[in-house]
Design a protein around this motif. Structure first.
Motif, PDB file in Angstrom:
ATOM      1  N   VAL A 395       0.839  -1.203   0.000  1.00  0.00           N
ATOM      2  CA  VAL A 395       0.000   0.000   0.000  1.00  0.00           C
ATOM      3  C   VAL A 395       0.871   1.248   0.000  1.00  0.00           C
ATOM      4  O   VAL A 395       0.575   2.243  -0.684  1.00  0.00           O
ATOM      5  CB  VAL A 395      -0.937  -0.003   1.227  1.00  0.00           C
ATOM      6  CG1 VAL A 395      -1.668   1.332   1.357  1.00  0.00           C
ATOM      7  CG2 VAL A 395      -1.937  -1.142   1.131  1.00  0.00           C
ATOM      8  N   GLY A 396       1.975   1.211   0.726  1.00  0.00           N
ATOM      9  CA  GLY A 396       2.845   2.380   0.807  1.00  0.00           C
ATOM     10  C   GLY A 396       3.425   2.806  -0.520  1.00  0.00           C
ATOM     11  O   GLY A 396       3.704   3.994  -0.722  1.00  0.00           O
ATOM     12  N   VAL A 397       3.622   1.854  -1.437  1.00  0.00           N
ATOM     13  CA  VAL A 397       4.189   2.197  -2.747  1.00  0.00           C
ATOM     14  C   VAL A 397       3.123   2.233  -3.838  1.00  0.00           C
ATOM     15  O   VAL A 397       3.439   2.279  -5.027  1.00  0.00           O
ATOM     16  CB  VAL A 397       5.309   1.222  -3.141  1.00  0.00           C
ATOM     17  CG1 VAL A 397       6.468   1.331  -2.178  1.00  0.00           C
ATOM     18  CG2 VAL A 397       4.795  -0.228  -3.208  1.00  0.00           C
ATOM     19  N   GLY A 398       1.845   2.208  -3.435  1.00  0.00           N
ATOM     20  CA  GLY A 398       0.777   2.402  -4.408  1.00  0.00           C
ATOM     21  C   GLY A 398       0.206   1.148  -4.990  1.00  0.00           C
ATOM     22  O   GLY A 398      -0.445   1.195  -6.044  1.00  0.00           O
ATOM     23  N   GLU A 399       0.429  -0.013  -4.357  1.00  0.00           N
ATOM     24  CA  GLU A 399      -0.135  -1.272  -4.849  1.00  0.00           C
ATOM     25  C   GLU A 399      -1.134  -1.783  -3.812  1.00  0.00           C
ATOM     26  O   GLU A 399      -0.752  -2.248  -2.748  1.00  0.00           O
ATOM     27  CB  GLU A 399       0.970  -2.311  -5.050  1.00  0.00           C
ATOM     28  CG  GLU A 399       2.047  -1.869  -6.029  1.00  0.00           C
ATOM     29  CD  GLU A 399       3.243  -2.801  -6.021  1.00  0.00           C
ATOM     30  OE1 GLU A 399       3.202  -3.810  -5.266  1.00  0.00           O
ATOM     31  OE2 GLU A 399       4.218  -2.524  -6.725  1.00  0.00           O
ATOM     32  N   LEU A 400      -2.411  -1.681  -4.140  1.00  0.00           N
ATOM     33  CA  LEU A 400      -3.441  -2.076  -3.188  1.00  0.00           C
ATOM     34  C   LEU A 400      -3.513  -3.596  -3.104  1.00  0.00           C
ATOM     35  O   LEU A 400      -3.816  -4.273  -4.089  1.00  0.00           O
ATOM     36  CB  LEU A 400      -4.794  -1.504  -3.601  1.00  0.00           C
ATOM     37  CG  LEU A 400      -5.932  -1.732  -2.599  1.00  0.00           C
ATOM     38  CD1 LEU A 400      -5.580  -1.133  -1.254  1.00  0.00           C
ATOM     39  CD2 LEU A 400      -7.223  -1.135  -3.123  1.00  0.00           C
ATOM     40  N   ALA A 401      -3.182  -4.119  -1.919  1.00  0.00           N
ATOM     41  CA  ALA A 401      -3.194  -5.569  -1.714  1.00  0.00           C
ATOM     42  C   ALA A 401      -4.250  -5.916  -0.681  1.00  0.00           C
ATOM     43  O   ALA A 401      -4.393  -5.237   0.333  1.00  0.00           O
ATOM     44  CB  ALA A 401      -1.815  -6.046  -1.240  1.00  0.00           C
ATOM     45  N   GLY A 606      -2.557   5.463  -8.756  1.00  0.00           N
ATOM     46  CA  GLY A 606      -2.586   4.006  -8.732  1.00  0.00           C
ATOM     47  C   GLY A 606      -3.508   3.461  -7.663  1.00  0.00           C
ATOM     48  O   GLY A 606      -4.004   2.340  -7.776  1.00  0.00           O
ATOM     49  N   LEU A 607      -3.733   4.246  -6.629  1.00  0.00           N
ATOM     50  CA  LEU A 607      -4.612   3.821  -5.535  1.00  0.00           C
ATOM     51  C   LEU A 607      -6.022   4.392  -5.668  1.00  0.00           C
ATOM     52  O   LEU A 607      -6.853   4.206  -4.763  1.00  0.00           O
ATOM     53  CB  LEU A 607      -4.017   4.241  -4.191  1.00  0.00           C
ATOM     54  CG  LEU A 607      -2.703   3.560  -3.797  1.00  0.00           C
ATOM     55  CD1 LEU A 607      -2.147   4.197  -2.518  1.00  0.00           C
ATOM     56  CD2 LEU A 607      -2.900   2.068  -3.598  1.00  0.00           C
ATOM     57  N   GLY A 608      -6.288   5.119  -6.769  1.00  0.00           N
ATOM     58  CA  GLY A 608      -7.624   5.676  -6.965  1.00  0.00           C
ATOM     59  C   GLY A 608      -7.843   6.999  -6.277  1.00  0.00           C
ATOM     60  O   GLY A 608      -8.972   7.344  -5.930  1.00  0.00           O
ATOM     61  N   GLU A 609      -6.779   7.769  -6.057  1.00  0.00           N
ATOM     62  CA  GLU A 609      -6.856   9.096  -5.436  1.00  0.00           C
ATOM     63  C   GLU A 609      -7.581   9.058  -4.085  1.00  0.00           C
ATOM     64  O   GLU A 609      -8.563   9.783  -3.864  1.00  0.00           O
ATOM     65  CB  GLU A 609      -7.576  10.096  -6.364  1.00  0.00           C
ATOM     66  CG  GLU A 609      -6.920  10.301  -7.704  1.00  0.00           C
ATOM     67  CD  GLU A 609      -5.643  11.147  -7.617  1.00  0.00           C
ATOM     68  OE1 GLU A 609      -5.441  11.773  -6.558  1.00  0.00           O
ATOM     69  OE2 GLU A 609      -4.877  11.159  -8.583  1.00  0.00           O
TER      70      GLU A 609
END
Length: 810
Positions: A395-401, A606-609
């Motif tokens: 999540v910290g680098v913009g990848e929603l897991a 990448g996270l949907g703002e």
């Protein structure tokens, strides 16, 4: 030393004239039996007129009289039988002194014939004071002597004779040396028990049976108590412990501890108290290595630095380095030595046959997270199977897991980590309140068990970040204070928690407090980790900007350049990034941050703002754009904040303030709207921003009544007294009359005001702005006239409010 009760007892025993009125004195060594023996004999002699005789064997030469027999416990059975025969004679009166152990049958028979017994007790504090030399009767000396000696009279005397009243309170060598003879005369079994007691074993009888290699442990313990060196709980008196440590060779004491630890380890007991003092002795052998390793595991939750040293001692003792490398890396990391932890962890990870490779991977992953390398941290956590921690990095680098399902036992630790992962996911894909709730619960669940757990970040820190983004400063403060009290995450997270508290102090306008916390953090750690350094620099920039301290702002900006290079952009550093954005605009150095801001925008996209995470960048971008005169960019940021407020009314406070800033910048001041927005910011804890909005609006209005009202609003928010001055009807103007002159301040006047309130002279202000001192004086005079200030002090007070706390501006 005889108190009233003891003196009465002596007098009663001396006056007893019955045949066979023998007296026994029974006490351990050092309790003054000999002195009491002669005192009692003299008292009897005074009553009977028969001088007492000190009787030594052989006793068959005595036929009558008052016989004083000392140290009866040392007599052989034949002498004791003769004493018993004498005791049956009506012409003999015995006064016998003995230790309570050994209590052989023949001695018991003698003591059983006595009609009265004296059992001397330790001296209390008042009695210690009475027997000490006058120079040592202060409260601290009395307390020290009593604590060291346990009130044993002989030891009180030794220490009292050796103490220097002007020296430090410690047992002098001269007092210790007097124990040499006593220790030398001890039975080997008793001495071994005393050495075990010095090691802290106490009355662990099962362990003592194995150590002393005898089933008669109780007899050994009683013999040791009879020396006077041991208290009732089996522990040595402090002065005796000191004597053993000085007089018994260190090699023997080390062997005793090692042997005790080996026995304890075989029994599954704790060995840390036994092995801690041996950590630097260099002892070796398989038994010692195993004991050091076990002690390190015990020390890890409470004292990871000690655990690291114990693991090193295990290696010195013969343990293969790779066997303990992963656990030693964990200890080093928890102690704050991330460099050492990473070196060891990498060594283990690269060796396929090394034990504890997954542990080494989690250690490296946590260390990398503290250094801002969240992507690599997430990879290592996934490789090690720590899926919940991997969510944080992703999540910290913009990848929603998606948070993984729990497949282990529902411990407090696993529950807290699971809630933390769920909260992070909700902060992007759910609602802010859900995210904050889960992180608050995670922090509370972790508190009892989190001190010795190596974490990439704490739920308290992440929850505080979200709370700061969401305008819930009270929640953020509570989370951090509880985490600090609980020691969550050990040394690696201690600085982070305190820096976030400093951030809260800064946005509340408590600038000195924020600066003090950062300074303390820098003193505590010679080099901050990249993540902590970035936050520290952000606070220093924010404090300098708010204080109008251009010199400090410039110095902090030089550090900021390196800090942002060392720490990649991630979701959890948007607070300092937003502050750096405003500082860059103020210093006209926006290009330095351009690439980082672009990365941040890509990450958010990448996270949907997610508005909860984006808010610091939008707010910082708004003020940076206003400072740079970029109206379109300012409107874009304000529009994003307004869109967020449409979905979550909690963001409405920020949105209202953003709209007011745009209007004020354009010269349109709605006093009602500004005051409401400022009060909203203040209610959310953003005290400095609230006061600054009201103060800046006051400089832009052409309505003198609105100006005074907004100035009063700013001062009230800052906790300052409001102006007593009220605008008259004549000043306001009436229908058909000329309106009052415009009272807004120009940019140049604001620059002059800022420097004047910072304490500079007119000449210094002129040098800074490349104008003459006379011109500065002219600007100040015009401002005083426009603001209607009746004195210089009133002018300075109003100017401080206008330019923000201590003169800040964008």
């Amino acid at each position: 030393m005889f108190d009233r009760s003891a003196a009465e007892h002596v007098a009663a025993a001396a006056a007893d004239q019955r045949p066979g009125a023998h007296v026994a004195i029974v006490a351990p060594g050092g309790y003054g039996k000999t002195a009491l023996l002669h005192h009692l004999g003299n008292a009897i002699g005074e009553v009977t007129g028969i001088p007492p005789v000190t009787a030594l064997p052989p006793f068959d030469r005595f036929v009558d009289g008052v016989l004083l027999v000392d140290d009866a416990h040392q007599l052989d059975d034949a002498d004791l039988r003769e004493l018993r025969r004498l005791a049956t004679s009506p012409d003999v009166r015995l006064v016998v002194a003995a230790r309570p152990w050994p209590r052989r049958g023949a001695l018991a028979e003698v003591l059983d014939l006595t009609q009265d017994q004296f059992l001397p007790a330790p001296l209390d504090r008042d009695q210690v004071r009475a027997v000490l030399p006058a120079r040592l009767r202060s409260e601290r000396h009395v307390e020290f002597v009593h604590a060291q000696t346990g009130g044993v009279p002989a030891f009180v005397d030794r220490l009292g004779r050796a103490l220097d009243p002007d020296a430090e309170l410690e047992v002098p060598t001269a007092a210790v040396a007097e124990f040499r003879r006593e220790l030398a005369g001890l039975d080997e079994g008793v001495l071994r028990f005393l050495l075990a007691a010095e090691a802290g074993v106490g009355l662990n009888l099962d362990l003592l049976v194995d150590f002393l290699e005898t089933r008669e442990v109780v007899e050994v313990v009683e013999a040791a108590r009879a020396t006077g060196l041991v208290g009732t709980a089996g522990s040595l008196l402090p002065i005796a412990q000191r004597a053993i440590r000085v007089l018994v060779p260190v090699e023997r004491r080390a062997w005793i501890r090692q042997r005790l630890a080996e026995l304890q380890l075989a029994r599954g007991g704790q060995v840390l108290p036994l092995m801690r003092p041996l950590v630097n002795t260099g002892i070796g052998g398989d038994g010692a290595a195993a004991a050091f390793e076990a002690a390190a595991a015990e020390a890890l939750p409470g004292d990871p630095a000690l655990a690291a040293r114990l693991y090193a001692a295990a290696i010195t003792a013969g343990r293969p380095p790779v066997a303990v490398a992963a656990r030693r890396a964990e200890a080093l990391a928890l102690a704050g030595d991330l460099d050492g932890a990473l070196r060891l962890a990498d060594q283990v990870i690269t060796l396929e046959q090394a034990p504890h490779r997954t542990l080494a991977a989690t250690v490296a992953a946590a260390a990398l997270a503290h250094r801002g390398q969240l992507g690599r941290s997430a990879q290592l956590y996934r490789w090690a199977g720590a899926r919940h921690f991997a969510v944080l990095g992703s999540v910290g680098v913009g990848e929603l897991a998606e948070p993984a399902d729990d497949d282990g036992p529902p411990t407090s630790l696993s529950s807290a980590i699971s809630l933390m992962a769920q909260g992070l996911h909700a902060s992007v894909a759910g609602t802010p309140t859900t995210a904050l709730s889960k992180l608050v619960r995670a922090a509370a669940t972790l508190e009892p068990v989190g001190r010795g757990v190596l974490l990439p970040d704490s739920p308290a820190a992440l929850g505080a970040l979200l709370a700061l983004h969401y305008g819930e400063l009270g929640t953020a403060t509570s989370l951090l204070e509880r985490a600090i009290a609980a020691g969550t995450g050990g040394a690696p997270l201690a600085v982070r928690h305190r820096l976030l508290l400093a951030w809260i102090a800064m946005v509340r306008g408590e600038l000195p407090k924020a600066g003090e916390i950062v300074a303390a953090a820098r003193r505590a750690r010679s080099a901050l980790e990249p993540r902590d350094w970035l936050f520290a620099v952000g606070i220093e920039l924010g404090v300098a900007r708010r204080a109008g301290d251009a010199a400090t702002l410039g110095r902090a900006w030089l550090q900021a350049g390196e800090a942002i290079l060392r720490h990649p952009v991630d979701l959890f550093t948007f607070l300092p990034l937003g502050e750096l954005t405003m500082a860059a605009a103020r210093l006209r150095d926006e290009s330095r941050l351009a690439a980082h801001l672009a990365e941040a925008r890509v990450l958010l996209a990448g996270l949907g703002e997610p508005p909860l995470w984006a808010m610091p960048l939008w707010w910082g971008g708004l003020h940076a754009a206003i400072t740079a005169g970029q109206q379109e960019a300012a409107e874009e940021h304000a529009g994003a904040i307004a869109a967020a407020a449409a979905r979550d009314e909690q963001f409405g406070t920020i949105a209202a303030a953003a709209g007011c800033w745009l209007d004020v910048t354009a010269g349109k001041v709605d006093a009602d709207a500004v005051e409401n927005a400022a009060q909203g910011l203040h209610g959310a804890g953003l005290t400095w921003d609230a006061a600054r909005l009201a103060g800046r609006a006051a400089t832009r209005t052409t309505d003198r009544a609105a100006m005074v009202r907004l100035l009063d609003c700013a001062r009230m928010i800052q906790g300052k007294p409001v102006s007593n001055r009220r605008v008259s009807t004549a000043e306001l103007g009436v229908k058909g009359e000329e309106q009052p002159p415009e009272v807004s301040l120009s940019d140049r006047e604001l620059q002059v005001a800022e420097l004047v309130v910072s304490g500079l002279t007119y000449k210094d202000v002129g040098d800074r702005l490349f104008i003459s001192a006379k011109t500065v004086e002219h600007h100040v005079a015009r401002m005083r006239q426009r603001l209607g200030a009746s004195s210089r002090s009133e002018l300075l007070s109003q100017l401080r409010t206008l330019v923000g706390s201590a003169g800040a501006r964008d």
